[in-house]
Write a protein that holds these residues in place. Structure first.
Motif, PDB file in Angstrom:
ATOM      1  N   TYR A  21      49.797  39.958  29.953  1.00 52.88           N
ATOM      2  CA  TYR A  21      50.617  39.024  30.693  1.00 52.88           C
ATOM      3  C   TYR A  21      50.831  37.790  29.819  1.00 52.88           C
ATOM      4  CZ  TYR A  21      48.759  41.778  34.611  1.00 52.88           C
ATOM      5  OH  TYR A  21      48.385  42.800  35.458  1.00 52.88           O
ATOM      6  N   ASN A  64      44.488  41.591  31.727  1.00 52.81           N
ATOM      7  CA  ASN A  64      43.890  41.755  33.048  1.00 52.81           C
ATOM      8  C   ASN A  64      44.114  43.202  33.437  1.00 52.81           C
ATOM      9  OD1 ASN A  64      42.945  41.358  35.756  1.00 52.81           O
ATOM     10  ND2 ASN A  64      43.744  39.282  35.754  1.00 52.81           N
ATOM     11  N   GLU A  71      45.814  45.994  35.892  1.00 53.06           N
ATOM     12  CA  GLU A  71      47.142  46.022  36.465  1.00 53.06           C
ATOM     13  C   GLU A  71      47.106  46.925  37.694  1.00 53.06           C
ATOM     14  OE1 GLU A  71      50.047  47.985  37.081  1.00 53.06           O
ATOM     15  OE2 GLU A  71      50.935  46.073  37.667  1.00 53.06           O
ATOM     16  N   SER A 121      47.056  42.806  38.609  1.00 54.29           N
ATOM     17  CA  SER A 121      46.075  41.803  38.210  1.00 54.29           C
ATOM     18  C   SER A 121      45.200  41.360  39.392  1.00 54.29           C
ATOM     19  CB  SER A 121      46.774  40.589  37.600  1.00 54.29           C
ATOM     20  OG  SER A 121      47.603  39.956  38.570  1.00 54.29           O
ATOM     21  N   TRP A 171      41.080  36.385  35.441  1.00 55.53           N
ATOM     22  CA  TRP A 171      41.810  35.739  34.347  1.00 55.53           C
ATOM     23  C   TRP A 171      40.845  35.051  33.383  1.00 55.53           C
ATOM     24  CZ3 TRP A 171      46.346  37.539  33.780  1.00 55.53           C
ATOM     25  CH2 TRP A 171      47.158  37.834  34.874  1.00 55.53           C
TER      26      TRP A 171
END
Length: 115
Positions: free
Chosen positions: A37, A96, A98, A100, A105
């Motif tokens: 991301y 992260n 998926e 998320s 994080w």
């Protein structure tokens, strides 16, 4: 305790390349879909690439043909090879699962594309 540690970012000129790495501390890593991301200043975080447990990949249109996601289950690591970088790729990049999970994080790694 789940932890993702991203590395490999930096300053690169337009047209250049970088390879990001994400070291994952998570149970059953090999059966989880993983994503890269990014979040640019003033913008929402967006998914740019995802790799399934079986190795199938998908990319955002903005990076298709330039970025490649891969994984090494033995090393519990996910990679993002970024080629032909553009100034609009400038962002903090995160990995992260998926989809998320907010608690997962990490700090991310800064990628700056500028001449």
């Amino acid at each position: 305790q789940v932890q993702f540690v991203e590395s490999g970012g930096g300053l690169v000129q337009p047209g250049g390349s970088l390879r990001l790495s994400c070291a994952a501390s998570i149970s059953y890593f090999s059966i989880k879909a993983m994503g890269w991301y990014r979040q640019a200043p003033g913008k929402q975080r967006e998914l740019v690439a995802v790799i399934s447990s079986g190795g199938r990949t998908n990319y955002a249109d903005s990076v298709k043909g330039r970025f490649t996601i891969s994984r090494d289950n033995a090393k519990r690591t996910v990679y993002l090879q970024m080629n032909s970088l553009k100034p609009e790729d400038t962002a903090v990049y995160y990995c992260n699962v998926e989809p998320s999970i907010s608690d997962y994080w990490g700090q991310g790694t800064q990628v700056t594309v500028s001449s």
